[in-house]
Design a protein around this motif. Structure first.
Motif, PDB file in Angstrom:
ATOM      1  N   GLN A 177     102.786  58.151 -29.924  1.00 27.66           N
ATOM      2  CA  GLN A 177     102.442  56.777 -30.263  1.00 27.66           C
ATOM      3  C   GLN A 177     102.028  56.052 -28.987  1.00 27.66           C
ATOM      4  OE1 GLN A 177     101.991  56.676 -33.823  1.00 27.66           O
ATOM      5  NE2 GLN A 177     102.630  54.593 -33.342  1.00 27.66           N
ATOM      6  N   LEU A 178     100.742  55.857 -28.813  1.00 29.19           N
ATOM      7  CA  LEU A 178     100.255  55.121 -27.656  1.00 29.19           C
ATOM      8  C   LEU A 178     100.415  53.624 -27.896  1.00 29.19           C
ATOM      9  CD1 LEU A 178      97.030  57.146 -26.781  1.00 29.19           C
ATOM     10  CD2 LEU A 178      98.977  56.766 -25.251  1.00 29.19           C
ATOM     11  N   PRO A 179     100.595  52.850 -26.818  1.00 35.66           N
ATOM     12  CA  PRO A 179     100.709  51.394 -26.986  1.00 35.66           C
ATOM     13  C   PRO A 179      99.416  50.794 -27.494  1.00 35.66           C
ATOM     14  CG  PRO A 179     100.523  51.976 -24.660  1.00 35.66           C
ATOM     15  CD  PRO A 179     100.711  53.263 -25.406  1.00 35.66           C
ATOM     16  N   VAL A 180      99.527  49.794 -28.316  1.00 31.07           N
ATOM     17  CA  VAL A 180      98.361  49.073 -28.835  1.00 31.07           C
ATOM     18  C   VAL A 180      98.515  47.605 -28.456  1.00 31.07           C
ATOM     19  CG1 VAL A 180      97.048  48.434 -30.878  1.00 31.07           C
ATOM     20  CG2 VAL A 180      98.141  50.664 -30.766  1.00 31.07           C
ATOM     21  N   PRO A 181      97.563  47.045 -27.680  1.00 30.45           N
ATOM     22  CA  PRO A 181      96.380  47.731 -27.174  1.00 30.45           C
ATOM     23  C   PRO A 181      96.705  48.623 -25.969  1.00 30.45           C
ATOM     24  CG  PRO A 181      96.413  45.503 -26.332  1.00 30.45           C
ATOM     25  CD  PRO A 181      97.599  45.618 -27.258  1.00 30.45           C
ATOM     26  N   ALA A 182      95.815  49.580 -25.704  1.00 28.36           N
ATOM     27  CA  ALA A 182      95.965  50.449 -24.530  1.00 28.36           C
ATOM     28  C   ALA A 182      95.372  49.710 -23.332  1.00 28.36           C
ATOM     29  CB  ALA A 182      95.266  51.787 -24.755  1.00 28.36           C
ATOM     30  N   SER A 183      96.137  48.783 -22.817  1.00 28.13           N
ATOM     31  CA  SER A 183      95.678  47.898 -21.741  1.00 28.13           C
ATOM     32  C   SER A 183      96.149  48.421 -20.390  1.00 28.13           C
ATOM     33  CB  SER A 183      96.222  46.487 -21.960  1.00 28.13           C
ATOM     34  OG  SER A 183      97.643  46.505 -21.834  1.00 28.13           O
ATOM     35  N   THR A 186     100.047  48.034 -20.162  1.00 29.28           N
ATOM     36  CA  THR A 186     100.866  48.984 -20.928  1.00 29.28           C
ATOM     37  C   THR A 186     100.728  50.405 -20.401  1.00 29.28           C
ATOM     38  OG1 THR A 186      99.084  49.225 -22.560  1.00 29.28           O
ATOM     39  CG2 THR A 186     100.787  47.581 -23.001  1.00 29.28           C
ATOM     40  N   THR A 256      96.196  63.018 -28.849  1.00 20.27           N
ATOM     41  CA  THR A 256      96.101  61.641 -29.337  1.00 20.27           C
ATOM     42  C   THR A 256      95.085  60.914 -28.461  1.00 20.27           C
ATOM     43  OG1 THR A 256      98.392  61.638 -30.087  1.00 20.27           O
ATOM     44  CG2 THR A 256      97.358  59.499 -29.702  1.00 20.27           C
ATOM     45  N   GLN A 258      92.704  57.324 -27.920  1.00 19.21           N
ATOM     46  CA  GLN A 258      92.620  55.910 -28.308  1.00 19.21           C
ATOM     47  C   GLN A 258      91.711  55.156 -27.330  1.00 19.21           C
ATOM     48  OE1 GLN A 258      96.365  54.153 -29.541  1.00 19.21           O
ATOM     49  NE2 GLN A 258      95.887  52.296 -28.374  1.00 19.21           N
ATOM     50  N   SER A 261      91.592  48.967 -23.828  1.00 17.37           N
ATOM     51  CA  SER A 261      91.429  47.533 -24.049  1.00 17.37           C
ATOM     52  C   SER A 261      91.827  46.784 -22.771  1.00 17.37           C
ATOM     53  CB  SER A 261      92.296  47.061 -25.210  1.00 17.37           C
ATOM     54  OG  SER A 261      92.147  45.669 -25.421  1.00 17.37           O
ATOM     55  N   CYS A 306      88.640  56.757 -35.457  1.00 21.32           N
ATOM     56  CA  CYS A 306      88.843  55.917 -36.635  1.00 21.32           C
ATOM     57  C   CYS A 306      89.328  56.749 -37.816  1.00 21.32           C
ATOM     58  CB  CYS A 306      87.530  55.218 -37.007  1.00 21.32           C
ATOM     59  SG  CYS A 306      87.025  53.974 -35.799  1.00 21.32           S
TER      60      CYS A 306
END
Length: 308
Positions: A177-183, A186, A256, A258, A261, A306
């Motif tokens: 589980q990657l952090p959202v947003p992938a900033s 984070t 994974t 993503q 951001s 997506c």
């Protein structure tokens, strides 16, 4: 004459083959005196008699027989040279030296070069990989004919043609589980495996973090995208890689994947010397690389993410 005249050599060989000056004249569409003159000039050049008349037939002397052996090889070499030049002008021949980064070499060029080779099987292609600075210098020095590199490139002697925008992605082990947003904030808290310093890929990644006031220290720095992917799969951390390198992994679920951001991307461009003569093989190669401007690579990565 300082060198042998090939026309005279051909005339001499025809006289010997046909046994007659007049028959050789008919074959060559010359007059008999012209044929005789060419043989005499060849004899003067070599300082020896090459043909003698035995009855009504023209036969080679011992020196003429020796020259015939060489004449056959000379004629074969000349024909081979003419055929090679004809192939160069009528089809795509020769060698094209291409420079690029390792990631583009692995994930972009194979399909492109396969299509190019299918269209032009006589074209020889030599690939050199390195970072953008090294490759650009090699093109400037004419050690490479053209290159596909990551922008920016600064050189007055080079023509630059952007062909593909490639978005960067963050990758993690499967099912992570990657952090959202992938900033930057984070991701800076995660163990990171990044490209080694020195290339544009690492520079762009560092600048992305720097814009957020961060300067993360990776747990590992490597020079191989495949090595980074394998270590990420093994659970040793996350990484930020060009999208073209991970679209297959995104589609298969091997990693994974993503988007970042805010978004981060690099632009790939063709570079060639402004004064570079473009032979046909090079023109065809340039045309094939320009097909990347319509490449589905970037959108394919996004679509695969997506769908996940």
């Amino acid at each position: 004459m300082d060198r042998l005249n090939l026309d005279h050599l051909k005339t001499f060989a025809d006289v010997v083959e046909l046994g007659s000056f007049s028959a050789a004249a008919d074959r060559l569409s010359l007059t008999q005196p012209a044929v005789s003159l060419q043989v005499r000039q060849l004899e003067r050049r070599l300082g020896t008699m090459l043909i003698e008349r035995v009855g009504r037939k023209a036969r080679p002397t011992a020196a003429g027989t020796e020259l015939l052996l060489h004449a056959a090889r000379i004629d074969a070499a000349v024909q081979a040279a003419l055929e090679a030049v004809a192939r160069q002008s009528e089809g795509v021949m020769g060698t094209v030296r291409i420079g690029t980064g390792a990631t583009a070499c692995i994930f972009l060029l194979p399909a492109l070069l396969q299509r190019l080779r299918r269209r032009h099987p006589r074209l020889e292609i030599v690939i050199t990989t390195g970072n953008t600075g090294e490759i650009a210098r090699a093109v400037e020095d004419n050690r490479l004919d053209l290159a596909l590199v990551t922008m920016p490139v600064s050189s007055r002697s080079l023509e630059l043609e952007p062909v593909l925008e490639d978005p960067f992605m963050v990758i993690a082990p499967p099912q992570t589980q990657l952090p959202v947003p992938a900033s930057p904030v984070t991701l800076a808290e995660l163990p990171l495996l990044l490209f080694e310093p020195g290339g544009n890929t690492r520079r762009l990644t560092d600048e992305w973090f720097a814009q957020a006031g961060l300067s993360p220290r990776p747990v590992m720095s490597l020079g191989s995208v495949e090595a980074i992917k394998e270590l990420v799969r093994a659970g040793l951390g996350c990484s930020i890689l060009p999208g073209i390198a991970v679209r297959g992994d995104a589609a298969s679920g091997a990693l994974t994947v993503q988007p970042l951001s805010p978004p981060l991307s690099r632009v790939l461009a063709i570079i060639v010397r402004r004064d570079k003569p473009l032979h046909r093989g090079l023109k065809e190669t340039l045309g094939a690389l320009r097909e990347l401007s319509g490449s589905p690579s970037a959108s394919a990565t996004s679509d695969a993410i997506c769908e996940d």
